[in-house]
Motif scaffolding. Structure first.
Motif, PDB file in Angstrom:
ATOM      1  N   ALA A  52       0.848  -1.191   0.000  1.00 20.49           N
ATOM      2  CA  ALA A  52       0.000   0.000   0.000  1.00 20.49           C
ATOM      3  C   ALA A  52       0.881   1.238   0.000  1.00 20.49           C
ATOM      4  N   ILE A  53       0.394   2.310  -0.619  1.00 22.96           N
ATOM      5  CA  ILE A  53       1.155   3.556  -0.697  1.00 22.96           C
ATOM      6  C   ILE A  53       0.880   4.408   0.536  1.00 22.96           C
ATOM      7  N   LYS A  54       1.940   4.862   1.187  1.00 22.33           N
ATOM      8  CA  LYS A  54       1.819   5.718   2.381  1.00 22.33           C
ATOM      9  C   LYS A  54       3.106   6.518   2.541  1.00 22.33           C
ATOM     10  N   GLY A  55       3.240   7.197   3.660  1.00 22.19           N
ATOM     11  CA  GLY A  55       4.438   7.973   3.928  1.00 22.19           C
ATOM     12  C   GLY A  55       5.317   7.296   4.952  1.00 22.19           C
ATOM     13  N   ALA A  56       6.609   7.549   4.882  1.00 18.82           N
ATOM     14  CA  ALA A  56       7.562   7.028   5.853  1.00 18.82           C
ATOM     15  C   ALA A  56       8.562   8.118   6.189  1.00 18.82           C
ATOM     16  N   ALA A  57       8.834   8.287   7.472  1.00 19.51           N
ATOM     17  CA  ALA A  57       9.738   9.341   7.920  1.00 19.51           C
ATOM     18  C   ALA A  57      11.188   8.930   7.719  1.00 19.51           C
ATOM     19  N   ARG A  60      16.476  13.212   9.008  1.00 21.59           N
ATOM     20  CA  ARG A  60      17.465  14.127   8.447  1.00 21.59           C
ATOM     21  C   ARG A  60      17.708  15.241   9.474  1.00 21.59           C
ATOM     22  N   SER A  61      18.950  15.489   9.814  1.00 20.66           N
ATOM     23  CA  SER A  61      19.265  16.544  10.767  1.00 20.66           C
ATOM     24  C   SER A  61      18.936  17.902  10.149  1.00 20.66           C
ATOM     25  N   PRO A  62      18.246  18.798  10.876  1.00 19.90           N
ATOM     26  CA  PRO A  62      17.797  18.653  12.267  1.00 19.90           C
ATOM     27  C   PRO A  62      16.380  18.108  12.397  1.00 19.90           C
ATOM     28  N   SER A  63      15.753  17.707  11.294  1.00 19.61           N
ATOM     29  CA  SER A  63      14.382  17.205  11.362  1.00 19.61           C
ATOM     30  C   SER A  63      14.246  16.005  10.431  1.00 19.61           C
ATOM     31  N   CYS A  64      13.006  15.636  10.129  1.00 22.20           N
ATOM     32  CA  CYS A  64      12.784  14.495   9.245  1.00 22.20           C
ATOM     33  C   CYS A  64      12.092  14.946   7.973  1.00 22.20           C
ATOM     34  N   GLN A  65      12.117  14.071   6.980  1.00 29.18           N
ATOM     35  CA  GLN A  65      11.375  14.283   5.743  1.00 29.18           C
ATOM     36  C   GLN A  65      10.471  13.087   5.525  1.00 29.18           C
ATOM     37  N   LEU A  66       9.362  13.311   4.816  1.00 27.12           N
ATOM     38  CA  LEU A  66       8.379  12.255   4.611  1.00 27.12           C
ATOM     39  C   LEU A  66       8.499  11.721   3.190  1.00 27.12           C
ATOM     40  N   ILE A 128      10.349  10.437  -4.519  1.00 26.40           N
ATOM     41  CA  ILE A 128       9.167  11.273  -4.346  1.00 26.40           C
ATOM     42  C   ILE A 128       8.959  11.495  -2.852  1.00 26.40           C
ATOM     43  N   MET A 129       8.938  12.760  -2.449  1.00 25.72           N
ATOM     44  CA  MET A 129       8.737  13.128  -1.060  1.00 25.72           C
ATOM     45  C   MET A 129       7.379  13.809  -0.915  1.00 25.72           C
ATOM     46  N   ALA A 130       6.892  13.858   0.312  1.00 23.76           N
ATOM     47  CA  ALA A 130       5.663  14.598   0.602  1.00 23.76           C
ATOM     48  C   ALA A 130       6.028  15.835   1.401  1.00 23.76           C
ATOM     49  N   GLY A 131       5.525  16.984   0.975  1.00 26.50           N
ATOM     50  CA  GLY A 131       5.837  18.219   1.671  1.00 26.50           C
ATOM     51  C   GLY A 131       5.582  19.429   0.800  1.00 26.50           C
ATOM     52  N   LYS A 132       5.964  20.570   1.299  1.00 26.77           N
ATOM     53  CA  LYS A 132       5.786  21.820   0.577  1.00 26.77           C
ATOM     54  C   LYS A 132       6.934  22.010  -0.405  1.00 26.77           C
ATOM     55  N   PHE A 133       6.614  22.287  -1.650  1.00 31.23           N
ATOM     56  CA  PHE A 133       7.602  22.388  -2.710  1.00 31.23           C
ATOM     57  C   PHE A 133       8.734  23.336  -2.338  1.00 31.23           C
ATOM     58  N   ALA A 208      -3.944   5.556   8.362  1.00 26.28           N
ATOM     59  CA  ALA A 208      -3.353   4.996   9.568  1.00 26.28           C
ATOM     60  C   ALA A 208      -2.891   6.093  10.497  1.00 26.28           C
ATOM     61  N   SER A 209      -2.848   5.791  11.793  1.00 22.90           N
ATOM     62  CA  SER A 209      -2.521   6.832  12.782  1.00 22.90           C
ATOM     63  C   SER A 209      -1.025   6.984  12.981  1.00 22.90           C
ATOM     64  N   GLY A 210      -0.244   6.024  12.528  1.00 19.33           N
ATOM     65  CA  GLY A 210       1.185   6.081  12.751  1.00 19.33           C
ATOM     66  C   GLY A 210       1.962   6.310  11.462  1.00 19.33           C
ATOM     67  N   ILE A 211       3.258   6.539  11.576  1.00 20.33           N
ATOM     68  CA  ILE A 211       4.138   6.721  10.424  1.00 20.33           C
ATOM     69  C   ILE A 211       5.246   5.675  10.498  1.00 20.33           C
ATOM     70  N   SER A 212       5.466   4.981   9.395  1.00 12.63           N
ATOM     71  CA  SER A 212       6.545   4.015   9.340  1.00 12.63           C
ATOM     72  C   SER A 212       7.878   4.747   9.301  1.00 12.63           C
ATOM     73  N   MET A 213       8.902   4.104   9.786  1.00 16.50           N
ATOM     74  CA  MET A 213      10.214   4.727   9.815  1.00 16.50           C
ATOM     75  C   MET A 213      11.152   4.064   8.819  1.00 16.50           C
ATOM     76  N   VAL A 214      11.818   4.858   8.003  1.00  8.30           N
ATOM     77  CA  VAL A 214      12.862   4.388   7.108  1.00  8.30           C
ATOM     78  C   VAL A 214      14.152   5.073   7.532  1.00  8.30           C
ATOM     79  N   VAL A 215      15.136   4.311   7.926  1.00 12.25           N
ATOM     80  CA  VAL A 215      16.373   4.901   8.421  1.00 12.25           C
ATOM     81  C   VAL A 215      17.379   5.026   7.285  1.00 12.25           C
TER      82      VAL A 215
END
Length: 215
Positions: A52-57, A60-66, A128-133, A208-215
């Motif tokens: 299934a298609i979803k987002g994964a965090a 990235r210092s200092p924050s994350c990307q989806l 492909i990332m999710a976020g503001k261009f 889904a209520s959670g976000i999968s993590m990709v390290v």
């Protein structure tokens, strides 16, 4: 992908990209209904079960990307809005499209669900990332297109850059988890992501209520 005003395309450029493809055909969901412009749909494998298609965090210092990923899942993933800038009711295979997650679960990565292609030199494909261009480094301007894949109601996804070169959305292993990144590749020897559209109804449209993590 929704671009900023600074990177928005002119009407004539949109027509030029559309002209790369001939033979306009309506795009259908799994119920046999034409995709509505701005409608919300799950992007799922052609058969039963699978990714299934979803987002994964991605940390990235200092924050994350989806990142937009395909994940082995028992649910339908995250619904996506499919929109064309043209003032039309239905989607065809020659309309340029913006794609965004219809809803985002609570997360610290982004509050914007727009799908944005990132130019990373030397990668196996452009992720492909999710976020503001405007806030994503190396974001590239362009539009998605939906193309039929060998059978009614099965499709593949293309992305055309502002240079008018186009690639297909493929899946790339992350080497760390079972998630696979959605990427855009100009290599036509790579197998494209094949999928069907399933309506996100009021009873089944919750993400889904959670976000999968990709390290």
């Amino acid at each position: 992908m929704k671009t900023s005003n600074a990177f928005s395309f002119s009407f004539f450029f949109l027509l030029a990209l559309s002209a790369l493809f001939t033979g306009a055909e309506f795009i259908y969901d799994s119920d046999g209904d034409i995709l509505n412009n701005g409608g919300a749909y799950y992007i799922l494998p052609p058969g039963f079960g699978g990714e299934a298609i979803k987002g994964a965090a991605i940390e990235r210092s200092p924050s994350c990307q989806l990142a937009v990923v395909a994940e082995i899942s028992y649910d339908k993933g995250w619904a996506a809005n499919i929109r064309t800038p043209f003032p039309v009711k239905y989607i065809t295979n020659d309309y340029p499209l913006n794609i965004s997650f219809a809803n985002l679960p609570s997360n610290d990565c982004t509050k914007t669900g727009d799908w944005v292609v990132i130019d990373l030199i030397g990668s196996e494909g452009e992720p492909i990332m999710a976020g503001k261009f405007e806030e994503l480094k190396h974001a590239v301007s362009g539009y998605f297109y939906i193309k039929p894949y060998g059978s009614t109601r099965f499709y593949k996804l293309a992305f055309c850059y502002s240079t008018a070169s186009c690639g297909y959305v493929t899946l790339m292993n992350t080497h760390t988890t079972s998630n696979r990144l959605l990427t855009v590749s100009l290599d036509r020897s790579k197998e494209p992501l094949v999928f069907k559209f399933v309506k996100a109804t009021s009873s089944s449209g919750k993400v889904a209520s959670g976000i999968s993590m990709v390290v």
